[in-house]
Design an enzyme around this catalytic site. Structure first.
Site, short mmCIF file in Angstrom:
data_model
loop_
_atom_site.label_atom_id
_atom_site.label_comp_id
_atom_site.label_asym_id
_atom_site.label_seq_id
_atom_site.Cartn_x
_atom_site.Cartn_y
_atom_site.Cartn_z
N HIS A 1 40.54 -14.06 50.58
CA HIS A 1 42.08 -14.26 50.79
C HIS A 1 42.49 -14.26 52.33
CE1 HIS A 1 42.53 -13.88 46.60
NE2 HIS A 1 42.58 -12.40 46.39
N GLU B 1 46.57 -16.95 39.43
CA GLU B 1 46.90 -17.18 40.77
C GLU B 1 46.60 -19.07 40.74
OE1 GLU B 1 43.87 -14.77 42.99
OE2 GLU B 1 44.22 -13.37 41.29
N HIS C 1 49.83 -13.76 44.80
CA HIS C 1 48.95 -12.85 43.93
C HIS C 1 49.42 -11.65 43.26
CE1 HIS C 1 45.47 -10.65 43.30
NE2 HIS C 1 44.47 -11.37 43.77
C1 GLA Z 1 41.47 -11.86 43.43
C2 GLA Z 1 39.97 -11.99 43.25
C3 GLA Z 1 39.56 -10.66 42.72
C4 GLA Z 1 40.04 -9.44 43.46
C5 GLA Z 1 41.34 -9.58 43.57
C6 GLA Z 1 42.11 -8.62 44.74
O1 GLA Z 1 41.97 -11.91 42.32
O2 GLA Z 1 39.42 -12.98 42.34
O3 GLA Z 1 38.19 -10.59 42.71
O4 GLA Z 1 39.51 -9.24 44.78
O5 GLA Z 1 41.76 -10.89 44.24
O6 GLA Z 1 41.61 -7.21 44.23
#
Ligand code: GLA
Length: 363
Positions: free
Chosen positions: A115, A328, A189
């Site tokens: 991210h 997402e 997210h």
């Molecule tokens: C995304 C990732 C997960 C986790 C979340 C945040 O969805 O794929 O593995 O890291 O972000 O916690």
């Protein structure tokens, strides 16, 4: 507080939300429409902090997980409601090569970069202005990500517009331009619980996905490169089914991720870039559903596997494992290192432009 009301009783309001630890003011924008839908977004991280929608009987609840104060978002948020970037999801070993040059990123998720790194777009304060027109209201957010920020090349000029539509859609339009070749993958997210945030696990939520394939991962959740058929696996949501059995399956992929945390390859004809229905989550007790419409090739389905009861949410309840799901929309994880995945490279003169709509309703 500044308010403006337009035709059909939609309104956009803004008010101070708080001040970051380093002294930046953060505003909250409140979007409402004529059907009783209210969405709150803060300029810190472009975070969606609350989404109030009616259920089958007209009872409104906030179905978006989050906190009730800025300090919690700054210090302990697992990406609640934020704009994730410059590269949402994972990049293997926190590095990639572009045009023969190697770029090194922050390894903030085991060996990988997640991210956008240590201070991704989710932790920046965005410039905001209200948007009105066509009976709709919204907020336009802008962030100029400097060349070299978190190791990524090129000054990236990013605009994200959140619009609450008259038909209960939260449309997110992303645009970005760069002055040097770079990689871009933006998403929102938001964590959802259609019963209301803090109301328990999402095991009985029923998911439908327009995906014949998914991208299996290794133990650190980096795609192997394969586009595997969902047929005969817990990843087959082509006929709607509850999350519970798959979320507790002993399938190796589920074990790696402690549940669903996988990217699905959305069905799409070659060259089709239209915004189309990709997913639908339904909760039969309250009747609420959430549809995801997108032009993106992938969808990360995450079932809140890392929520562990240590965070206290907006209404004062703790969030435990599987208390939420995230859908997402994005390009596939680790695309910069996967030559066979659709490209995430953005070059000067090109415009990154994508749209996702979260549409709320009851059935
Ligand atoms: C995304 C990732 C997960 C986790 C979340 C945040 O969805 O794929 O593995 O890291 O972000 O916690």
């Amino acid at each position: 507080m500044t308010t403006s009301t337009i035709a059909q009783n939609a309104s956009v309001t803004s008010q101070p939300y708080g001040t970051t630890a380093d002294g930046q003011s953060v505003e909250e924008y409140i979007l409402t429409n004529a059907n009783g839908v209210e969405v709150r977004i803060i300029t810190y991280g472009g975070i969606i902090t609350s989404v109030q929608v009616p259920d089958r009987d007209g009872f409104r609840a906030n179905i978006n997980l989050g906190f009730n104060n800025l300090a919690d978002y700054e210090t302990k948020s697992p990406y609640f409601g934020c704009i994730a970037g410059r590269y949402a999801n994972r990049i293997a070993n926190a590095e990639f090569t572009l045009d023969g040059k190697k770029y090194t990123l922050a390894a903030n998720d085991g060996p990988n970069s997640l991210h956008g790194g240590n201070v991704g777009f989710d932790k920046q304060v965005w410039q905001a202005s209200p948007v009105e027109g066509n009976g709709e209201v919204g907020v336009a957010l802008r962030y100029l990500s400097p060349d070299g920020e978190e190791g990524y090349p090129g000054n990236l000029d990013v605009k994200v517009v959140y619009t609450l539509t008259a038909d209960n859609g939260l449309r997110i339009d992303y645009t970005a331009t760069t002055d040097a070749p770079t990689v871009v993958n933006l998403t929102n997210h938001a964590y959802w619980n259609l019963m209301g945030e803090g109301q328990g696990a999402i095991y009985d939520h029923i998911l439908w996905l327009d995906a014949d394939r998914y991208t299996p991962v290794n133990e650190t959740l980096i795609p192997t490169g394969e586009l595997a058929p969902v047929e005969g696996t817990p990843f087959d949501f082509r006929i709607p089914k509850p999350l519970a059995p798959g979320q507790r399956s002993n399938h190796e992929q589920i074990v790696f991720a402690r549940g669903y945390d996988h990217n699905f390859v959305l069905n799409r004809a070659e060259g089709d870039t239209s915004v189309k229905l990709a997913a639908r989550m339904y909760e039969p007790t309250c009747g609420r559903y959430l549809e995801v419409w997108t032009d993106q090739p992938g969808l990360q389905v995450y079932a809140g596997n890392f929520l562990n009861g240590t965070l206290v949410g907006a209404s004062g309840r703790i969030y435990r494992q599987s208390d939420a799901f995230a859908l997402e929309t994005q390009h596939f994880p680790d695309s910069p290192n996967q030559p066979n995945f659709p490209s995430t490279v953005l070059r000067p003169g090109e415009t990154y432009q994508t749209t996702t709509i979260y549409k709320f309703g009851v059935a």
